[in-house]
Design a protein around this motif. Structure first.
Motif, PDB file in Angstrom:
ATOM      1  N   GLY A  48       0.796  -1.223   0.000  1.00 19.72           N
ATOM      2  CA  GLY A  48       0.000   0.000   0.000  1.00 19.72           C
ATOM      3  C   GLY A  48       0.830   1.275   0.000  1.00 19.72           C
ATOM      4  O   GLY A  48       0.457   2.269  -0.621  1.00 19.72           O
ATOM      5  N   PHE A  49       1.960   1.263   0.691  1.00 18.00           N
ATOM      6  CA  PHE A  49       2.814   2.447   0.729  1.00 18.00           C
ATOM      7  C   PHE A  49       3.437   2.688  -0.643  1.00 18.00           C
ATOM      8  O   PHE A  49       3.441   3.812  -1.140  1.00 18.00           O
ATOM      9  N   ASN A  50       3.925   1.630  -1.263  1.00 11.96           N
ATOM     10  CA  ASN A  50       4.506   1.771  -2.608  1.00 11.96           C
ATOM     11  C   ASN A  50       3.446   2.235  -3.599  1.00 11.96           C
ATOM     12  O   ASN A  50       3.729   3.037  -4.488  1.00 11.96           O
ATOM     13  N   ASN A  51       2.215   1.749  -3.435  1.00 10.65           N
ATOM     14  CA  ASN A  51       1.112   2.176  -4.286  1.00 10.65           C
ATOM     15  C   ASN A  51       0.825   3.660  -4.086  1.00 10.65           C
ATOM     16  O   ASN A  51       0.565   4.384  -5.047  1.00 10.65           O
ATOM     17  N   LEU A  52       0.871   4.126  -2.843  1.00 13.09           N
ATOM     18  CA  LEU A  52       0.659   5.547  -2.554  1.00 13.09           C
ATOM     19  C   LEU A  52       1.739   6.395  -3.224  1.00 13.09           C
ATOM     20  O   LEU A  52       1.431   7.409  -3.863  1.00 13.09           O
TER      21      LEU A  52
END
Length: 166
Positions: free
Chosen positions: A38-42
């Motif tokens: 999720g962080f990489n997606n953000l």
């Protein structure tokens, strides 16, 4: 921005480890079959200038046990004039990067991309050693994989540097 007024309530905004955990958990719930963090997606959303990434970031940065809705956060950001900024994506990225833990997570993302590139180079070397003239398809695929991984790393590195400069 240290505070955000949402539906008449002031929320302290902090980009920290709690923020990171919330981003990861929410993305995992919504994308059960995804291998993406999720962080990489953000971060990818900020790079691609997706306004939803800004809303998700601020929502998860609210210091509260229960988070306001995406719509409420979006409205609050609109009311605060954040969407009128020419550099909302860079400003959000800088706010995230101001936290040491989150800076390390961004560096980790780049390291993973670089490792993928280097590992594909090693795989190419093995394929070259074991591939005869009649199996050029595997060799071409390995060469393509190296180039794709190299370009993914270099592009992400460049885009993050540009995002941080804005």
């Amino acid at each position: 921005m240290d505070e955000l007024k949402i539906n008449g309530k002031d929320y302290e905004v902090k980009f920290n480890h709690r923020f990171y955990n919330r981003i990861v958990e929410e993305f995992a719930k919504e994308n059960k079959d995804s291998d993406t963090d999720g962080f990489n997606n953000l971060i990818a959303g900020l790079i691609s200038e997706d306004p939803d990434a800004v809303v998700r970031a601020y929502r998860c940065a609210c210091q509260s046990k229960t988070l306001p809705s995406m719509d409420a956060v979006g409205d609050a950001l609109e009311d605060a004039g954040l969407f009128e900024s020419n550099d909302i994506f860079g400003e959000t990225y800088k706010a995230i990067k101001d936290n040491g833990f989150l800076t390390m997570k961004i560096q980790h993302l780049l390291k993973l991309l670089k490792d993928n590139w280097k590992n594909s180079e090693i795989a190419l070397k093995v394929v070259k050693e074991k591939t005869g003239k009649r199996d050029q398809k595997n060799l071409q695929q390995a060469e393509t994989d190296v180039e794709i991984n190299k370009q993914a790393y270099e592009l992400a590195k460049k885009q993050l540097q540009e995002l941080g400069k804005q």
